[in-house]
Write a protein that holds these residues in place. Structure first.
Motif, PDB file in Angstrom:
ATOM      1  N   TYR A  33       0.843  -1.192   0.000  1.00 17.93           N
ATOM      2  CA  TYR A  33       0.000   0.000   0.000  1.00 17.93           C
ATOM      3  C   TYR A  33       0.885   1.252   0.000  1.00 17.93           C
ATOM      4  N   TYR A  35       0.435   5.392   1.003  1.00 15.46           N
ATOM      5  CA  TYR A  35      -0.393   6.406   1.632  1.00 15.46           C
ATOM      6  C   TYR A  35       0.341   7.750   1.590  1.00 15.46           C
ATOM      7  N   PHE A  45      -5.169   7.135   1.517  1.00 17.28           N
ATOM      8  CA  PHE A  45      -4.828   5.995   0.675  1.00 17.28           C
ATOM      9  C   PHE A  45      -4.556   6.452  -0.753  1.00 17.28           C
ATOM     10  N   TYR A  48      -2.937   0.409  -4.098  1.00 15.19           N
ATOM     11  CA  TYR A  48      -2.797  -0.888  -3.442  1.00 15.19           C
ATOM     12  C   TYR A  48      -2.447  -1.948  -4.487  1.00 15.19           C
ATOM     13  N   ASP A  56      -5.210  -1.406  -7.352  1.00 17.47           N
ATOM     14  CA  ASP A  56      -6.332  -0.519  -7.048  1.00 17.47           C
ATOM     15  C   ASP A  56      -5.785   0.900  -6.981  1.00 17.47           C
ATOM     16  N   SER A  58      -7.585   3.685  -6.993  1.00  8.09           N
ATOM     17  CA  SER A  58      -8.704   4.588  -6.741  1.00  8.09           C
ATOM     18  C   SER A  58      -8.346   5.795  -5.881  1.00  8.09           C
ATOM     19  N   LEU A  91       4.039   7.284   2.826  1.00  4.49           N
ATOM     20  CA  LEU A  91       4.258   6.058   3.582  1.00  4.49           C
ATOM     21  C   LEU A  91       3.913   4.844   2.737  1.00  4.49           C
ATOM     22  N   SER A  98      -3.853 -10.154   1.850  1.00  2.51           N
ATOM     23  CA  SER A  98      -4.660  -8.949   1.673  1.00  2.51           C
ATOM     24  C   SER A  98      -6.020  -9.112   2.323  1.00  2.51           C
ATOM     25  N   SER A 100      -8.802  -8.412   5.142  1.00  2.00           N
ATOM     26  CA  SER A 100      -9.164  -7.194   5.874  1.00  2.00           C
ATOM     27  C   SER A 100      -8.582  -7.194   7.281  1.00  2.00           C
TER      28      SER A 100
END
Lengths: 115, 113
Positions: A33, A35, A45, A48, A56, A58, A91, A98, A100
């Motif tokens: 990830y 950030y 975010f 990913y 991802d 987004s 970061l 992956s 949750s």
């Protein structure tokens, strides 16, 4: 064992220049990830990666931002034509899977300053 | 959609006093909840997480948190703080099949001697 590492730790650049930020995740971690942490704003975010799946994207704030992950390991976040509002700490985090419920392991960050 | 609210941006406290850092979340589905700590010039590290089961979760460094579903809260507590607990604390929520946590804005815990 080695944790998540990021380089450079600090980067000062001029407005309009391109920058590349690097992340080395923990060996064997499949999820990665990115950030952005701005003062008083918490973590935003960006992108990913999970294994060989399509990332991802987004959270990327504009098309000036892009990221790659080569060989399922090292990742590079690229910011083109940097703007002053891009100044922040970037970061990187990785997790074993992956799910949750997985804990994310964070690197120390790259502090980007755009003059 | 999910969101996290950390009600206090800064919490000053004297050494050896108890502390509570508040976190409220909103989500339409079941969630997992996390507290991370960030020491100066470092990345975040996990303090504790709630996945299921007992609503009282114990973490590292003497911290604990209680999941309260009816109040949608996950407050972090420590009965006696040390100077070394001075740091930024982030609450995060993941739910609804998402793999991407939503973080709160953080609470700066400042422990005075």
């Amino acid at each position: 064992g080695a944790g998540v590492s990021q380089s450079p730790s600090n980067k000062v650049t001029e407005k309009g220049k391109d920058v590349e930020l690097r992340c080395d995740p923990i060996s064997g971690h499949t999820a990665l990830y990115w950030y952005r942490q701005s003062l008083g704003q918490g973590l935003e975010f960006l992108i990913y990666f999970q294994g060989n799946s399509a990332p991802d994207k987004s959270g990327l704030p504009s098309d000036r931002f892009s990221a790659e992950r080569t060989g399922g390991s090292v990742s590079t976040l690229t910011i083109q034509r940097t703007q002053q509002e891009d100044s922040a700490v970037y970061l990187c985090a990785s997790s074993f899977l992956s799910r949750s419920s997985d804990t994310q392991y964070f690197g120390p960050g790259t502090r980007l300053t755009v003059l | 959609a999910q969101s996290v609210t950390q009600l206090d941006s800064q919490v000053p406290v004297f050494e050896e006093a108890p502390v509570e850092l508040r976190c409220n979340y909103s989500s339409s589905v079941s969630v997992y909840l996390f507290w991370y700590v960030q020491y100066p010039n470092q990345g975040l590290q996990l303090l504790l997480k709630y996945l299921s089961g007992s609503t009282l979760v114990k973490g590292i460094n003497g911290f604990e948190a209680e999941f309260n579903k009816s109040q949608t809260s996950f407050h972090l507590r420590k009965p006696s703080v040390h100077i070394s607990d001075t740091a930024e604390y982030f609450c995060a929520v993941v739910g609804g099949g998402s793999y991407i946590p939503t973080f709160g804005r953080g609470t700066s815990l400042i422990v005075h001697p």
